[in-house]
Design a protein around this motif. Structure first.
Motif, short mmCIF file in Angstrom:
data_model
loop_
_atom_site.label_atom_id
_atom_site.label_comp_id
_atom_site.label_asym_id
_atom_site.label_seq_id
_atom_site.Cartn_x
_atom_site.Cartn_y
_atom_site.Cartn_z
N GLU A 1 0.87 -1.18 0.00
CA GLU A 1 0.00 0.00 0.00
C GLU A 1 0.91 1.23 0.00
O GLU A 1 1.62 1.48 0.96
CB GLU A 1 -0.92 0.01 1.22
N ASN B 1 -5.36 3.38 0.43
CA ASN B 1 -6.24 2.59 -0.44
C ASN B 1 -5.71 2.39 -1.86
O ASN B 1 -6.46 1.98 -2.75
CB ASN B 1 -7.66 3.18 -0.49
N VAL C 1 -9.85 -5.50 -1.99
CA VAL C 1 -9.69 -4.77 -3.24
C VAL C 1 -11.02 -4.70 -3.99
O VAL C 1 -11.71 -5.71 -4.17
CB VAL C 1 -8.61 -5.43 -4.13
N LEU D 1 -11.02 6.64 -5.82
CA LEU D 1 -10.63 6.98 -4.45
C LEU D 1 -11.55 8.02 -3.81
O LEU D 1 -11.43 8.28 -2.61
CB LEU D 1 -9.18 7.46 -4.43
N HIS E 1 -14.37 3.82 0.77
CA HIS E 1 -14.49 2.37 0.95
C HIS E 1 -13.80 1.59 -0.16
O HIS E 1 -13.63 0.37 -0.05
CB HIS E 1 -15.96 1.97 1.04
N ASN E 2 -13.43 2.25 -1.24
CA ASN E 2 -12.78 1.56 -2.36
C ASN E 2 -11.30 1.33 -2.09
O ASN E 2 -10.64 2.15 -1.45
CB ASN E 2 -12.94 2.37 -3.64
N LYS E 3 -10.81 0.22 -2.62
CA LYS E 3 -9.38 -0.08 -2.57
C LYS E 3 -8.94 -0.48 -3.97
O LYS E 3 -9.56 -1.34 -4.60
CB LYS E 3 -9.08 -1.20 -1.58
#
Length: 206
Positions: A48, A52, A72, A128, A132-134
């Motif tokens: 990382e 994220n 992910v 981004l 909550h997104n990765k």
């Protein structure tokens, strides 16, 4: 991991900082290669490098169980194509509900990766914008193509200089864009710095 954003969101009128920005000079390829290799961490499959945002290799991209464990939600494949590529595609991730985005790029100095800098940076910013997104950005080794695109994102969207972007990533992942990609990043750095100077000039005239 603490976000880098506040540092670049603060505006100051200090004349010393204004003068420092005016004198910004993009380092040479040789200086950038020294920066990339000096004090870098050991190579691992995935890291990382920004909140994220993960840079990884082909094995990470193909390991659906690991991606699910990591949480992910989006995969950006910087190595689509016929040669030295990772042939996954959107269908590879359907059972994970992972959104896939791929670009065809070769890891050779003559390849024009800069054509993807702004579209990819915009895509990453959209992903981004949801905390909550990765996002996994990968190529074959996760050292050149994917790393170059993440550096460009940090420069375009997070307003970092090339040196600042490299320092941000290299303390978390061992990367080494080829010399052609470094040249394209240097050109992006010069372009963005020129834009900043023009914007400051316009503000002063107002």
């Amino acid at each position: 991991m603490a976000s880098h954003k506040p540092r670049f969101g603060v505006k100051t009128e200090a004349p010393e900082e204004e003068e420092e920005e005016e004198e910004h000079e993009t380092p040479s390829n040789y200086e950038l290669e020294k920066l990339l290799t000096h004090g870098s961490v050991a190579y691992t499959r995935v890291n990382e490098v920004w909140p994220n945002v993960f840079i990884g290799d082909e094995e990470t991209a193909r390991n659906r169980y690991k991606l699910e464990r990591m949480g992910v939600t989006h995969v950006l494949n910087a190595a689509e194509g016929q040669r030295n590529s990772v042939c996954t595609g959107a269908s590879y991730y359907t059972d994970l509900s992972v959104e896939y985005f791929g670009i065809e790029a070769e890891d050779i100095p003559s390849f024009n990766l800069s054509q993807h800098f702004f579209p990819v940076a915009e895509y990453m910013q959209q992903v981004l914008s949801n905390p909550h997104n990765k996002l996994l950005v990968h190529c074959v080794m996760g050292r050149s193509r994917s790393a170059t695109l993440v550096l460009a994102y940090l420069m375009i969207q997070e307003k970092m200089t090339l040196v600042e972007a490299i320092n941000q990533v290299k303390q978390r992942r061992r990367i080494l864009p080829n010399w052609g990609f470094l040249k394209q990043l240097r050109e992006l750095d010069a372009f963005l710095q020129e834009q900043k100077r023009e914007n400051r000039g316009g503000q002063h005239r107002d």
